[in-house]
Write a protein that holds these residues in place. Structure first.
Motif, PDB file in Angstrom:
ATOM      1  N   SER A 133     -29.061  -1.403  13.365  1.00  0.00           N
ATOM      2  CA  SER A 133     -27.900  -1.442  14.250  1.00  0.00           C
ATOM      3  C   SER A 133     -28.313  -1.152  15.689  1.00  0.00           C
ATOM      4  O   SER A 133     -27.926  -1.865  16.622  1.00  0.00           O
ATOM      5  CB  SER A 133     -26.847  -0.423  13.786  1.00  0.00           C
ATOM      6  OG  SER A 133     -25.762  -0.384  14.674  1.00  0.00           O
ATOM      7  N   GLU A 134     -29.127  -0.120  15.873  1.00  0.00           N
ATOM      8  CA  GLU A 134     -29.591   0.238  17.220  1.00  0.00           C
ATOM      9  C   GLU A 134     -30.422  -0.881  17.831  1.00  0.00           C
ATOM     10  O   GLU A 134     -30.286  -1.180  19.022  1.00  0.00           O
ATOM     11  CB  GLU A 134     -30.427   1.524  17.159  1.00  0.00           C
ATOM     12  CG  GLU A 134     -29.632   2.748  16.802  1.00  0.00           C
ATOM     13  CD  GLU A 134     -30.497   3.965  16.496  1.00  0.00           C
ATOM     14  OE1 GLU A 134     -29.928   5.063  16.398  1.00  0.00           O
ATOM     15  OE2 GLU A 134     -31.734   3.826  16.340  1.00  0.00           O
TER      16      GLU A 134
ATOM     17  N   VAL B 109     -29.276   2.196  10.291  1.00  0.00           N
ATOM     18  CA  VAL B 109     -28.912   2.671  11.633  1.00  0.00           C
ATOM     19  C   VAL B 109     -29.913   2.133  12.654  1.00  0.00           C
ATOM     20  O   VAL B 109     -29.529   1.700  13.745  1.00  0.00           O
ATOM     21  CB  VAL B 109     -28.819   4.214  11.672  1.00  0.00           C
ATOM     22  CG1 VAL B 109     -28.799   4.735  13.100  1.00  0.00           C
ATOM     23  CG2 VAL B 109     -27.579   4.673  10.916  1.00  0.00           C
TER      24      VAL B 109
ATOM     25  N   LEU C  35     -21.154  -2.047   8.834  1.00  0.00           N
ATOM     26  CA  LEU C  35     -22.188  -2.011   9.864  1.00  0.00           C
ATOM     27  C   LEU C  35     -22.063  -3.182  10.833  1.00  0.00           C
ATOM     28  O   LEU C  35     -22.245  -3.027  12.045  1.00  0.00           O
ATOM     29  CB  LEU C  35     -23.569  -1.986   9.224  1.00  0.00           C
ATOM     30  CG  LEU C  35     -23.875  -0.699   8.469  1.00  0.00           C
ATOM     31  CD1 LEU C  35     -25.119  -0.855   7.615  1.00  0.00           C
ATOM     32  CD2 LEU C  35     -24.014   0.476   9.426  1.00  0.00           C
TER      33      LEU C  35
ATOM     34  N   THR D 163     -30.219   7.323  20.258  1.00  0.00           N
ATOM     35  CA  THR D 163     -31.192   6.769  19.311  1.00  0.00           C
ATOM     36  C   THR D 163     -32.336   7.696  18.917  1.00  0.00           C
ATOM     37  O   THR D 163     -33.179   7.298  18.129  1.00  0.00           O
ATOM     38  CB  THR D 163     -31.819   5.471  19.864  1.00  0.00           C
ATOM     39  OG1 THR D 163     -32.608   5.779  21.017  1.00  0.00           O
ATOM     40  CG2 THR D 163     -30.757   4.451  20.223  1.00  0.00           C
TER      41      THR D 163
ATOM     42  N   PHE E  84     -24.161   9.448  12.789  1.00  0.00           N
ATOM     43  CA  PHE E  84     -24.083   8.054  12.346  1.00  0.00           C
ATOM     44  C   PHE E  84     -24.848   7.893  11.029  1.00  0.00           C
ATOM     45  O   PHE E  84     -24.336   7.295  10.068  1.00  0.00           O
ATOM     46  CB  PHE E  84     -24.620   7.141  13.446  1.00  0.00           C
ATOM     47  CG  PHE E  84     -24.463   5.659  13.202  1.00  0.00           C
ATOM     48  CD1 PHE E  84     -23.519   5.137  12.328  1.00  0.00           C
ATOM     49  CD2 PHE E  84     -25.270   4.764  13.885  1.00  0.00           C
ATOM     50  CE1 PHE E  84     -23.389   3.767  12.126  1.00  0.00           C
ATOM     51  CE2 PHE E  84     -25.156   3.391  13.696  1.00  0.00           C
ATOM     52  CZ  PHE E  84     -24.219   2.892  12.811  1.00  0.00           C
ATOM     53  N   VAL E  85     -26.039   8.438  10.961  1.00  0.00           N
ATOM     54  CA  VAL E  85     -26.820   8.390   9.717  1.00  0.00           C
ATOM     55  C   VAL E  85     -26.036   9.070   8.592  1.00  0.00           C
ATOM     56  O   VAL E  85     -25.980   8.560   7.467  1.00  0.00           O
ATOM     57  CB  VAL E  85     -28.215   9.037   9.895  1.00  0.00           C
ATOM     58  CG1 VAL E  85     -28.903   9.240   8.542  1.00  0.00           C
ATOM     59  CG2 VAL E  85     -29.089   8.200  10.816  1.00  0.00           C
TER      60      VAL E  85
ATOM     61  N   GLN F  17     -26.816  10.068  16.687  1.00  0.00           N
ATOM     62  CA  GLN F  17     -27.558   9.358  15.651  1.00  0.00           C
ATOM     63  C   GLN F  17     -27.481  10.086  14.307  1.00  0.00           C
ATOM     64  O   GLN F  17     -27.260   9.462  13.269  1.00  0.00           O
ATOM     65  CB  GLN F  17     -29.020   9.152  16.036  1.00  0.00           C
ATOM     66  CG  GLN F  17     -29.740   8.287  15.007  1.00  0.00           C
ATOM     67  CD  GLN F  17     -31.228   8.275  15.177  1.00  0.00           C
ATOM     68  OE1 GLN F  17     -31.879   9.298  14.976  1.00  0.00           O
ATOM     69  NE2 GLN F  17     -31.768   7.126  15.549  1.00  0.00           N
TER      70      GLN F  17
ATOM     71  N   VAL G 298     -23.279   6.692   7.377  1.00  0.00           N
ATOM     72  CA  VAL G 298     -23.817   5.565   6.601  1.00  0.00           C
ATOM     73  C   VAL G 298     -24.342   6.063   5.257  1.00  0.00           C
ATOM     74  O   VAL G 298     -24.145   5.405   4.229  1.00  0.00           O
ATOM     75  CB  VAL G 298     -24.894   4.801   7.405  1.00  0.00           C
ATOM     76  CG1 VAL G 298     -25.513   3.687   6.570  1.00  0.00           C
ATOM     77  CG2 VAL G 298     -24.294   4.221   8.695  1.00  0.00           C
TER      78      VAL G 298
ATOM     79  N   ARG H 271     -30.944   5.534   7.312  1.00  0.00           N
ATOM     80  CA  ARG H 271     -31.768   5.596   8.536  1.00  0.00           C
ATOM     81  C   ARG H 271     -32.276   4.209   8.924  1.00  0.00           C
ATOM     82  O   ARG H 271     -32.283   3.847  10.092  1.00  0.00           O
ATOM     83  CB  ARG H 271     -32.937   6.561   8.345  1.00  0.00           C
ATOM     84  CG  ARG H 271     -32.527   8.008   8.353  1.00  0.00           C
ATOM     85  CD  ARG H 271     -33.715   8.965   8.408  1.00  0.00           C
ATOM     86  NE  ARG H 271     -33.242  10.330   8.317  1.00  0.00           N
ATOM     87  CZ  ARG H 271     -32.599  10.991   9.278  1.00  0.00           C
ATOM     88  NH1 ARG H 271     -32.378  10.401  10.424  1.00  0.00           N
ATOM     89  NH2 ARG H 271     -32.194  12.223   9.103  1.00  0.00           N
TER      90      ARG H 271
END
Length: 193
Positions: A156-157, A153, A82, A111, A121-122, A118, A125, A150
């Protein structure tokens, strides 16, 4: 992802335009491909869908490179992946140009819960957390792997898009510190390993 030759050709040209830091204009893209806009939309969908596919196509190799360079296992591996991914996004010139030029669209595409980017990405991860859980090197309890993914992420966002969200400077060092804080390894009882 696109499967027809025409769609792939359009996607590749649009991706190249994006990496060069230019705005993707569907009319110009159609003209450069020698087709009308209707054909282009039939091949790749609307501009948001095309941008989402481009963004994800750039995220995948960045995530893969982060995973390849990360610690071997456990919370340290999750933090490393991450951290490296977030730092790479913050430093990618074409990505920063896109965020600056189209901030509202970028946040919506990257996002929101409706975002393909998103959710993918979730998913990545979540898979990373699940892999470490199955290996016995990390336990996400009391959260599920997806719940923790979640949260991570969103962290990160928060740091990647800090300039758009809160007016702060995106900071990969603070992002890493936050990932480490949330994922502090907890020693598993000997019988659970």
């Amino acid at each position: 992802m696109y499967t027809s030759d025409s769609a792939l050709r359009a996607f590749r040209e649009a991706r190249h335009t994006f990496i060069d830091g230019a705005r993707i204009d569907m009319g110009q893209l159609a003209t450069s491909l020698g087709v009308d806009r209707t054909s282009l939309f039939r091949w790749v969908g609307n501009r948001d869908r095309l941008l989402s596919e481009i963004l994800w196509s750039l995220a995948v190799p960045t995530l893969d490179a982060a995973a390849a360079a990360a610690a071997p296992s456990g919370a340290a591996r999750i933090v490393d992946v991450l951290d490296r991914f977030t730092a790479d996004l913050i430093q990618a010139p074409y990505f920063r140009i896109f965020l600056t030029r189209e901030p509202a669209r970028a946040l919506r595409l990257l996002t929101t819960t409706e975002s393909d980017v998103q959710s993918r990405f979730v998913g990545r991860v979540t898979a990373l957390i699940e892999h470490e859980r199955r290996n016995g090197s990390f336990d996400p309890e009391p959260l599920s792997a997806e719940e923790l993914a979640r949260l991570l992420v969103r962290i990160s966002e928060s740091f990647t898009y800090a300039d758009l969200i809160s007016g702060e400077t995106p900071d990969p060092v603070r992002a890493r510190a936050t990932f480490e804080y949330v994922l502090r390894p907890v020693a598993l009882p000997t019988g659970d390993r």
